[in-house]
Structures are given as C-alpha cells and as structure tokens.
Write an enzyme that holds these catalytic residues in place. Structure first.
Site, mmCIF file in Angstrom:
data_model
loop_
_atom_site.group_PDB
_atom_site.id
_atom_site.type_symbol
_atom_site.label_atom_id
_atom_site.label_comp_id
_atom_site.label_asym_id
_atom_site.label_seq_id
_atom_site.Cartn_x
_atom_site.Cartn_y
_atom_site.Cartn_z
ATOM 1 N N CYS A 87 37.696 45.925 46.880
ATOM 2 C CA CYS A 87 36.355 45.786 46.295
ATOM 3 C C CYS A 87 35.680 47.153 46.093
ATOM 4 C CB CYS A 87 35.542 44.892 47.236
ATOM 5 S SG CYS A 87 33.780 44.950 47.013
ATOM 6 N N CYS B 279 32.242 47.502 47.726
ATOM 7 C CA CYS B 279 32.394 47.594 49.188
ATOM 8 C C CYS B 279 32.634 49.050 49.594
ATOM 9 C CB CYS B 279 33.560 46.728 49.666
ATOM 10 S SG CYS B 279 33.365 44.977 49.305
#
Length: 99
Positions: free
Chosen positions: A23, A26
């Site tokens: 991600c 993230c």
C-alpha cells in the site's frame, strides 16, 4: 489475539494502524506515525497491523481499505478513519481522548 485484546484495554489511548506492505499511502503514513510517536511519547501506544498477515483482526474490525486507523481507549473504539492523516491532526485526536 488475547494479547492484542489486552493491549486495547489500556487506560492510555492505543492507535492501531491497519496497513499492508503493498500500500503506497501506508508507506506515506510511516514517517507521520514516527513523528507522532516522537511528539506524544508514552501518552499513547501506536501499533501497526499488517492486514495480509492478520486477516482475523482485519475482519473483526471490518477493515475494507488501508491504511485505516482506529483509536482505542479502555478497550473501546473511540475514533476511526481511513487514509493518510497529518501528525498534528492525529496528535489532537489522541489528546482529545487522553483525558
């Protein structure tokens, strides 16, 4: 999992970052959380949970997108939001629930 449940019952706020290795947002959040930890010290705990390695927890908390952060206080979810959030905003939310 009971260790995680015990951690959430902490009297100080516990910010759980549900994320994944793949991600992009993230990865953006990582230095933000490090900056936040440096500012708040021991007034709250910050925990990172990889949703791919912890499917049971991701399902339990109905994580549908990453990153999703949930703030727990005394075992209860008191705040939840998905996406990248500035450290100053997170600090304010944690302070609001530290009382």
């Amino acid at each position: 999992m009971s260790k995680f449940a015990d951690l959430l019952k902490s009297p100080e706020p516990v910010l759980v970052d549900f994320s994944a290795e793949w991600c992009g947002p993230c990865k953006q959040l990582k230095p933000i959380l490090e900056q936040l930890k440096a500012k708040i010290g021991n007034s709250a705990k910050i925990i990172k949970i990889d949703v791919d390695k912890n499917r049971t927890l991701a399902d339990k908390f109905q994580i549908r997108s990453v990153p999703t952060m949930i703030l727990f206080k005394d075992g209860k979810s008191v705040w939840r939001q998905s996406g990248v959030i500035p450290a100053s905003t997170l600090e304010g939310i944690i302070k609001q629930h530290s009382k």
